[in-house]
Scaffold this active site. Structure first.
Site, PDB file in Angstrom:
ATOM      1  N   ASP A 170      -9.801   0.680  -9.999  1.00  0.00           N
ATOM      2  CA  ASP A 170     -10.836   0.831 -11.016  1.00  0.00           C
ATOM      3  C   ASP A 170     -11.126  -0.530 -11.642  1.00  0.00           C
ATOM      4  O   ASP A 170     -10.209  -1.248 -12.045  1.00  0.00           O
ATOM      5  CB  ASP A 170     -10.365   1.812 -12.092  1.00  0.00           C
ATOM      6  N   ILE A 171     -12.395  -0.895 -11.711  1.00  0.00           N
ATOM      7  CA  ILE A 171     -12.781  -2.173 -12.315  1.00  0.00           C
ATOM      8  C   ILE A 171     -12.605  -2.076 -13.834  1.00  0.00           C
ATOM      9  O   ILE A 171     -13.138  -1.145 -14.471  1.00  0.00           O
ATOM     10  CB  ILE A 171     -14.236  -2.524 -11.976  1.00  0.00           C
ATOM     11  N   GLU A 187     -17.171   3.155 -10.869  1.00  0.00           N
ATOM     12  CA  GLU A 187     -16.509   1.882 -10.566  1.00  0.00           C
ATOM     13  C   GLU A 187     -15.149   2.084  -9.930  1.00  0.00           C
ATOM     14  O   GLU A 187     -14.328   1.174  -9.892  1.00  0.00           O
ATOM     15  CB  GLU A 187     -16.371   1.045 -11.844  1.00  0.00           C
TER      16      GLU A 187
END
Length: 320
Positions: free
Chosen positions: A188-189, A231
């Protein structure tokens, strides 16, 4: 239609002298009458048009053709699409056609048996290739449409639908084959909402594409990566163990931090990772849930880090 034809043997050079006994046997082919030939073409056309499945089409062709002449097996290959299917069994002699229609390639089809094909037999096979190529063309278009439906248009990675298919297949393989375990890595960004808010959705999309490229470039050919949503990304690491999965996750995390900068270059992009190693879960959502919990823990611990999920077996042993 087929634009080239080759007859060859697995054990002889193409132009070597054939076995006379085999040639005499091959000449025993009795072509059907004009009426029977017409009926055969109509039946074959009707049966092959009932499916968009390539395997079904080749199996049907083999089943019907061997009622007319002895054919041990049929092989179909399409190198461009990485498709290969065989019906029947391999044999010494083969005749091969390249299927082409209006300059478009549709793969190669190979007919196999223990005796050489006579000229009459080759002419008969070639005379039904027009019936074969159209169902194959339709099946290939369907195959291409399915493949496109499995791709995330923004990043070019496989999408969530493809992920479900892959995880089901790999978990079943792990159940059948001891020692072929798998791990999944969720990525996950960090602070992606803030990136979108500050740089707009086009800036956010560019970051997603860069992260996808790093993930794709950091895994083995046997592994698969997917855009899970928003994301978040997921990697299926096959033939894996917890240390290998952690190594993959750490490499991706570090590469993202070292190589992706925001447009104003004030900050670098970071990512958090959660790992789950297959532990006989009943279905893929259960395995993904464990990786998601590990990812949540990585976020809680400060982000830009890798956390592994743990399970406890019946004998009390803890596994990553």
């Amino acid at each position: 239609m087929p634009n080239s034809f080759i007859q060859s043997s697995f054990s002889e050079q193409r132009h070597s002298r054939a076995n006379p006994v085999a040639d005499i046997a091959a000449l025993c082919f009795d072509p059907p009458s004009a009426e029977a030939y017409k009926d055969f073409r109509l039946l074959l056309f009707s049966l092959m048009q009932t499916s968009l499945d390539i395997e079904h089409i080749i199996d049907t062709l083999h089943r019907q053709l061997k009622l007319i002449m002895p054919v041990t097996g049929i092989q179909y290959t399409n190198a461009e699409r990485l498709i290969e299917h065989s019906a029947g069994h391999p044999a010494r002699h083969r005749c091969q056609y390249q299927l082409t229609l209006k300059k478009e390639q549709f793969g190669d089809i190979i007919f196999l048996r223990s005796k050489r094909f006579s000229e009459q037999e080759m002419q008969f096979i070639e005379s039904i290739m027009d019936i074969v190529i159209f169902p194959l063309r339709n099946a290939l278009k369907y195959h291409d449409a399915l493949a496109t439906a499995m791709i995330d248009p923004l990043t070019g990675l496989n999408n969530r639908s493809a992920m479900a298919i892959t995880l089901n297949r790999e978990m079943e393989r792990s159940r059948r084959n001891e020692g072929q375990d798998l791990s999944i890595v969720m990525i996950d960004i960090d602070y992606f909402k803030e990136i979108n808010d500050r740089y707009g959705h086009l800036g956010g999309d560019d970051i997603l594409r860069q992260v996808a490229h790093i993930i794709q470039s950091s895994i083995r050919g046997s592994d698969a990566c997917f855009r899970f949503g928003g994301e978040e990304f997921l990697i299926c690491v096959t033939n894996s163990n917890p240390p290998l999965a952690r190594m993959v996750a750490e490499r991706i995390r570090m590469t993202i931090t070292e190589n992706i900068q925001l447009p104003d270059k004030e900050k670098t992009v970071t990512a958090s990772c959660g790992i789950a190693h297959y532990a006989s879960e009943s279905d893929w959502p259960e395995l993904v849930s464990r990786a998601d919990a590990a990812l949540y823990a990585a976020k809680k611990q400060g982000r830009n880090r890798v956390v592994s999920s743990t399970t406890v077996s019946e004998n009390g042993v803890t596994h990553a």
